[in-house]
Design an enzyme around this catalytic site. Structure first.
Site, short mmCIF file in Angstrom:
data_model
loop_
_atom_site.label_atom_id
_atom_site.label_comp_id
_atom_site.label_asym_id
_atom_site.label_seq_id
_atom_site.Cartn_x
_atom_site.Cartn_y
_atom_site.Cartn_z
N THR A 389 14.05 94.08 -0.08
CA THR A 389 12.94 93.51 -0.59
C THR A 389 13.39 92.51 -1.76
O THR A 389 14.66 92.67 -1.93
CB THR A 389 12.00 94.52 -0.99
N ASN A 409 10.53 93.94 4.92
CA ASN A 409 10.87 95.26 5.00
C ASN A 409 12.37 95.40 5.21
O ASN A 409 13.06 95.28 4.09
CB ASN A 409 10.18 95.89 6.19
N SER A 460 3.02 100.45 0.94
CA SER A 460 4.12 99.80 0.51
C SER A 460 4.58 100.55 -0.82
O SER A 460 3.76 101.38 -1.50
CB SER A 460 3.81 98.37 0.37
#
EC number: 2.3.2.2
Length: 578
Positions: A389, A409, A460
């Site tokens: 990320t 991801n 997330s």
């Protein structure tokens, strides 16, 4: 859909106390609430300069270029994000998504932008199971089955339409130029391509993009990406529809379906950006504005800070201070695994989780000088957290602020490039609890709250945050899989303790995520005495290589001084004031 939770028996005392005492505690301020500290920040005309910190100097310079053309922080964010899609595809891109916390100086508005990916309508959990019922890691991480419907292009168009000053096309221009004219990939990108070479070789369009001529790119070579340049041009010219309808959408759907995926044109046409109220928590006289679900990070950070607010950490030695922080991390991650998901699909007890009374109950379960084994909480297993990320932070001359975390991801996402688009697709489907109570690639566990469903957003760890104090403002975030949450927590605490931007970005880190029951420790984080004391308390410490690439901007409200710093662990990053 209603989400019912079986409360772990060993937490019943803390949960009961929270439920007895909580009385409608707000989980977040409304989008237009102006915290008192934010008013102090916007009472001025702004710092008069702009500051950007990102993981790549091309991206930072692109953002400052757009500001120089009359853009604001939101226009700059578009330029930085799009440029990162070109030069840092191992971490983010227009085939992925983002989450952002914004502060608009003109009216003090705080808002959370949710441009998270969504599951396609034809999602089927059985596609991610091996014959023996265990998780099929290949399907979850590689190829089109692993990809959610991208949110980043819609998010960039949304920023331009609702918050920017420039046309979207102008903000995307630096990224288009770099993709077309070329750039020299840095060592991290080259290493990522080498690491995932075997997966890349499964997809012809991926080979064409990442292995030109069928071989690994060499250091110093100029790398061009005409396919992505064309896609970014169409996005700039047509806005949202330039990606989700028409030429690009048709090519995306055709490529995914040809390779065994289940996307449809309707999946793309139906994608929507969500504006949500951010989570707001007060700690030691500072107000932290952070990410709500479907981010798990803001809830976890708020819960940890609420627990720690009952201790005077300044009066403790390093070992006991660290002990309390670890125990708060442990409990927040346990709740993370139990409760959180997409707020449009599941009912979450956020009033409880964010209540100071619930935190007080959890605080009572912490022993003053002994670790609480995670086995005393519901047992489960996990694996190493990952380090992917990207994040960047922006403050412009008027005092507008953007804290934004972007992702595809895992490293290089799904490794699947849709032919004719230059778009590398994410592998965010792995962030769902594809198999309940089995860890994903980052070792995080999940329950029915985060099970896949058509159109649903996967949970997330992205935790973009802004910290407002009477005299200072900090913009903080980081990549790092599940460690994002603890990195941002430690960054917030360091900011409150008075560290500058470089001190925050460069400080040594530690991490506990409930399972596995260990403390990951960056080399040099603890001295020998602290290490020995933690071991005597019952902690298992594991040395890890440096992780995360935090990018921080701070603003001193007393003198207007801006400070920007990119993580020293990432030489290609750049924090710059202009």
């Amino acid at each position: 859909m209603r989400f019912l939770v079986k409360l772990p028996a060993l937490r019943a005392r803390a949960v009961l106390l929270g439920l007895l005492l909580v009385s409608g505690a707000a989980c977040a301020d409304s989008p237009r609430t102006v915290p008192a500290a934010a008013k102090a920040a916007t009472a001025q005309k702004g710092p008069g300069k702009a500051a950007i910190a990102s993981a790549n100097f091309h991206a930072t310079e692109a953002g400052l270029e757009v500001i120089a053309k009359g853009g604001n922080a939101f226009d700059a964010a578009i330029a930085v994000a799009a440029t990162l899609s070109v030069v840092e595809p191992e971490s983010s891109g227009i085939g992925g998504g983002f989450m952002a916390v914004l502060h608009r100086a003109a009216d003090g508005k705080q808002i959370f932008i949710d441009a998270r990916e969504t599951a396609p309508a034809a999602v089927n959990a059985k596609d991610y199971l091996a014959a023996d019922g265990s998780p099929n890691r290949d399907a979850a991480l590689n190829g089109p089955l692993s990809a959610g419907i991208p949110g980043e292009p819609a998010g960039l168009a949304w920023l331009a339409k609702h918050y920017g000053k420039l046309p979207l096309k102008e903000s995307l221009a630096p990224a288009v130029r770099i993709a077309r004219d070329g750039f020299e990939p840095d060592s991290r990108l080259l290493n990522a391509i080498e690491e995932r070479q075997k997966d890349i070789q499964r997809w012809p369009a991926s080979v064409a993009k990442f292995l030109p001529g069928g071989k690994l790119p060499a250091k110093g070579e100029t790398w061009r990406d005409p396919g992505q340049a064309r896609t970014l041009e169409l996005l700039g010219e047509q806005g949202h529809d330039g990606f989700y309808r028409g030429e690009v959408a048709q090519k995306l759907v055709a490529a995914v379906q040809a390779a065994g995926g289940h996307w449809t044109a309707k999946d793309l046409e139906s994608y929507q950006v969500k504006e949500r109220a951010p989570i707001v928590v007060d700690y030691r006289g500072y107000r932290i504005v952070t990410a709500p679900p479907p981010s798990s990070g803001g809830v976890a950070v708020a819960e940890i800070l609420n627990i720690l607010s009952g201790f005077d950490l300044t009066k403790l030695d390093d070992a006991h201070r660290t002990h309390l922080v670890i125990e708060a991390m442990r409990r927040a991650f346990r709740d993370h695994n139990d409760y959180l998901g997409d707020p449009d699909f599941v009912k979450m007890p956020l009033d409880m989780l964010l209540s100071p009374y619930y935190a007080a109950g959890l605080r009572q379960t912490i022993l003053p000088d002994k670790a609480t084994p995670s086995a005393m909480l519901p047992a489960s297993t996990g694996v190493d957290p990952g380090m992917h990320t990207t994040h960047f932070s922006v403050i412009d001359r008027e005092g507008n602020i953007v804290s934004i975390t972007l992702t595809v991801n895992y490293t290089l996402g799904s490794t699947f490039v849709a032919d004719g688009t230059g778009v590398l697709l994410n592998d965010e489907m792995d962030d769902f609890a594809l198999v309940p109570d089995k860890p994903n690639v980052y070792g995080l566990l999940g329950s029915a709250a985060n099970a896949p469903a058509p159109g649903k957003r996967m949970l997330s760890s992205m935790t973009p945050s802004i910290v407002f104090g009477a005299d200072r403002v900090g913009v903080i975030g980081s990549p790092g899989g599940s460690t994002i949450i603890t990195q941002v927590l430690e960054g917030i605490m360091a900011f409150i303790d008075g560290k500058d931007a470089l001190g925050i970005a460069g400080q040594k880190r530690f991490h506990h995520q409930y399972m596995p029951d260990r403390v990951d420790v960056e080399d040099g984080a603890f001295d020998a005495a602290t290490t020995d004391a933690l071991a005597r308390m019952g902690y298992t410490l594991k040395q890890r290589s440096p992780w995360g690439y935090m990018n921080v901007v701070t603003w001193d409200l007393k003198n207007g001084r801006l400070d920007a710093a990119s993580d020293p662990r990432r030489p290609s990053g750049l924090g710059k004031v202009q």
